[in-house]
Scaffold this active site. Structure first.
Site, short mmCIF file in Angstrom:
data_model
loop_
_atom_site.label_atom_id
_atom_site.label_comp_id
_atom_site.label_asym_id
_atom_site.label_seq_id
_atom_site.Cartn_x
_atom_site.Cartn_y
_atom_site.Cartn_z
N HIS A 192 0.83 -1.21 0.00
CA HIS A 192 0.00 0.00 0.00
C HIS A 192 0.86 1.25 0.00
O HIS A 192 0.55 2.23 -0.66
CB HIS A 192 -0.91 0.02 1.23
N GLU A 434 0.20 -11.52 -23.25
CA GLU A 434 1.30 -11.46 -22.29
C GLU A 434 1.87 -12.83 -21.96
O GLU A 434 2.69 -12.99 -21.07
CB GLU A 434 0.88 -10.71 -21.00
N ASP A 458 4.77 -9.05 -18.34
CA ASP A 458 4.62 -10.50 -18.22
C ASP A 458 5.16 -11.23 -19.45
O ASP A 458 5.70 -12.32 -19.32
CB ASP A 458 3.13 -10.85 -18.02
N CYS A 505 0.96 -1.98 -23.27
CA CYS A 505 0.69 -1.31 -22.00
C CYS A 505 1.65 -1.72 -20.90
O CYS A 505 1.47 -1.33 -19.75
CB CYS A 505 -0.75 -1.51 -21.56
C1 PEP Z 1 2.03 -6.44 -18.14
O1 PEP Z 1 2.15 -7.63 -17.79
O2 PEP Z 1 2.83 -5.89 -18.93
C2 PEP Z 1 0.93 -5.61 -17.61
C3 PEP Z 1 0.70 -4.42 -18.10
O3 PEP Z 1 0.20 -6.12 -16.58
P1 PEP Z 1 0.68 -6.17 -15.06
O4 PEP Z 1 1.95 -5.38 -14.96
O5 PEP Z 1 -0.42 -5.61 -14.26
O6 PEP Z 1 0.89 -7.64 -14.86
MG MG Z 2 0.53 -8.58 -16.80
#
Ligand code: PEP
Ligand code: MG
Length: 581
Positions: A192, A434, A458, A505
């Site tokens: 947090h 991913e 990921d 992303c």
């Molecule tokens: C990713 O895996 O790149 C992603 C954007 O998701 P997270 O970082 O939340 O796993």
């Molecule tokens: Mg991810």
């Protein structure tokens, strides 16, 4: 003497200042036995203390209502819920009745055991929940013993809070105008404290072993949240270097301001949409100020980890609606719950998996605990009439999974129609790419969805088989590994062959050099934390699409990540007036 310590870079930015050693105030806990006829009285004291602790938290919410973020409010709500949890209270009461002890002893002994178990867990999330329980227990003990606990809301001067751990409630009420840096022995990126630090732009380095033995209040300290370094008693050379670095960074940030209102378009007309990644609603204003063209990834984990939101379609609906209303005419992409791996919540998921990253994660969890999933989808579709909603799904690894998701979506829509609840029929449905199997199946999957969003965090982890949070193997975590570049290009090509859009992303989208390669691949959108948006806009406005394609072709001939790295750095080093880390 100067000393450098390493930790986890939990919130970016650099601050040079003075340490403030925050030590939790000891509560003197009277512990004694009671007679059978005193038990009733002790139980009553316990009830009162629990009730007063809840009232105190309710008041904290009211008093701080103008400054508490959505995430912080949620956290206070979690503590209120923990206090009202009958199981928690009954454990303490049973202990009291069985052992004939006073209320303080019962709270202390019961929670100590529980917190001990959680803290010993290998699971980072369980460890972090231990601090929630300590927080709640301290509050109750404070009530029972009538001791007012010192906190971080009243700080004399600007400082770097240095502590073993900060209780979640401390993080909430701490004076964010005075706290310019946070250094903790405990904690990870998903704690947090880390979330709050990022939301308020406070540089933070967490997990710094042994820092408390080395720092005293008033010690000069540098917190480098970019690299996860802290420097105690820096010498003048180091101070000069950091001051110079901060100055340069400030100049760069200032010079980038003129890009916030511009769009990311190359001279030869290739437009890339730049959106923001967010985790809590409170970040929205900042996102708008940075010139994002909507939200490319709302990680719904932090909302749904609050039991109250997880269980209530209405409460979720209100948050999604607020989010959409904040971005009129711009898309808001909400990702359904992605728990598991390193994101395990106290009351959700399997805490004992041998291989959590390869286990019950993301869509796998949602498809097996369907009530949570369906509730989230219903809330999302209901909110869809308030803006341009896109929904996407994490960790899709097979066609069957995708089929099941699409099936559930049509069932949810049918249910809503049957109940006469309106929703938008234009909600675009997408999936995160991913997992390597999704890349290899991208042509088939693209025929089933409206868009792809590549999660490089990921994708790198799973294709190079390197735990994204493990320092020992961090050297392998290489976005410029030729295999990764090939996987990204395969995904982009498959999307475009099938006429769907593709975005990136993961963190790699915010890497200026990677952005050039992604532009060369024809990626349609990039989504990143909002402070990186203007620098990526600058990059895209200062290269041409043709050049990016040529750079990509050259890179695709290379066989080593190190070679690609060197090539890009040499080629672009002096070109944009920014530092490449
Ligand atoms: C990713 O895996 O790149 C992603 C954007 O998701 P997270 O970082 O939340 O796993
Ligand atoms: Mg991810």
């Amino acid at each position: 003497m100067m000393e450098k310590l390493k930790g986890i870079p939990a919130s970016p930015g650099i601050y040079i200042g003075k340490a403030f050693l925050y030590q939790e105030q000891r509560i003197d806990i009277p512990m004694y036995s009671v007679k059978a006829d005193e038990i009733e009285n002790e139980l009553q004291r316990l009830d009162n203390a629990f009730e007063m602790a809840q009232v105190e938290l309710e008041n904290l919410k009211i008093i701080n209502s103008s400054v508490l973020s959505n995430g912080e409010n949620l956290l206070v709500d979690t503590h209120i819920l923990m206090l009202s949890d009958p199981e928690f209270q009954n454990n303490i009461k049973n202990y009291l009745m069985q052992n004939f002890v006073n209320a303080e002893s019962a709270v202390y002994s019961t929670t100590k055991e529980f917190i001990g178990e959680l803290s010993l867990s290998n699971n980072t999330y369980a460890k972090e929940r231990a601090s929630d329980f300590r927080d709640v227990a301290r509050r109750v003990l404070g009530m029972l013993t009538s001791q007012r606990l010192r906190n971080l809301s009243e700080l004399a001067e600007e400082c770097v809070v240095t502590a073993k751990d900060i209780l979640p409630s401390d993080a909430i009420i701490m004076d964010k105008k005075k706290v310019h840096g946070i250094v903790l022995e405990a904690g990870g990126r998903t704690s947090h404290t880390a979330i709050i630090a990022r939301a308020f732009g406070i540089p933070a380095v967490l997990g710094v072993a042994g820092v408390l033995q080395k720092v005293k209040t008033g010690h000069p300290i540098i917190v480098d949240g970019d690299t996860g370094t802290i420097i105690i008693d820096p010498d003048s050379k180091t101070l000069d270097e950091y001051r110079h670095y901060i100055e340069k960074n400030q100049e760069i940030t200032d010079s980038l301001k003129r890009y916030t209102k511009k769009v990311a378009e190359t001279d030869d007309g290739k437009r890339v949409i730049l959106k923001a990644n967010i985790e809590i609603l409170n970040e929205v204003e900042n996102v708008k100020a940075q010139g994002a063209e909507g939200i490319g990834l709302f990680r719904s984990e932090f909302l749904l980890m609050q039991n109250e939101y997880q269980q209530s379609e209405k409460k979720q609906f209100e948050v999604y609606k607020a989010l959409l209303e904040n971005f009129p005419g711009q898309p808001v992409t909400i990702r359904t719950l992605d728990i598991g791996g390193d994101k395990i919540f106290a009351d959700l998921g399997d805490h004992n998996e041998k291989n959590p990253l390869l286990g019950w994660r993301g869509i796998r969890f949602s498809l097996s605990v369907q009530d949570i999933f369906r509730r989230q989808l219903r809330a999302l579709f209901r909110a869809s009439v308030y803006g341009d909603l896109k929904i996407m799904f994490p960790m899709i690894s097979s066609m069957e999974e995708l089929d099941s998701v699409l099936d559930i979506i049509s069932q949810v829509k049918n249910e809503l129609s049957a109940a006469g609840i309106s929703f938008s029929h234009d909600v675009k449905i997408g999936m995160m790419v991913e997992v390597p199997s999704a890349v290899l199946e991208a042509d088939n999957m693209a025929k089933k969805v409206d868009f792809f969003s590549i999660g490089t965090n990921d994708l790198i982890q799973y294709s190079i088989a390197v735990d994204r949070g493990n320092e020992k193997v961090a050297y392998l975590y290489q976005p410029f590994n030729p295999a990764i570049i090939r996987l990204l290009k395969m995904t982009a090509d498959a999307a475009h062959r099938n006429n769907i859009t593709v975005s990136v992303c993961g963190e790699a989208a915010a890497d200026p050099l990677m952005a050039i390669l992604l532009l060369g691949m024809g990626i349609d959108e990039l989504s990143m934390s909002s402070q990186s948006i203007s620098v990526i806009k600058k990059i895209i406005r200062n290269v041409t699409y043709d050049e990016a394609k040529a750079t990509l072709s050259a890179v695709c001939e290379m066989k080593r990540g190190s070679e690609i790295n060197n090539y890009l750095r040499t080629k672009y080093n002096d070109r944009f007036g920014i530092y490449f880390q």
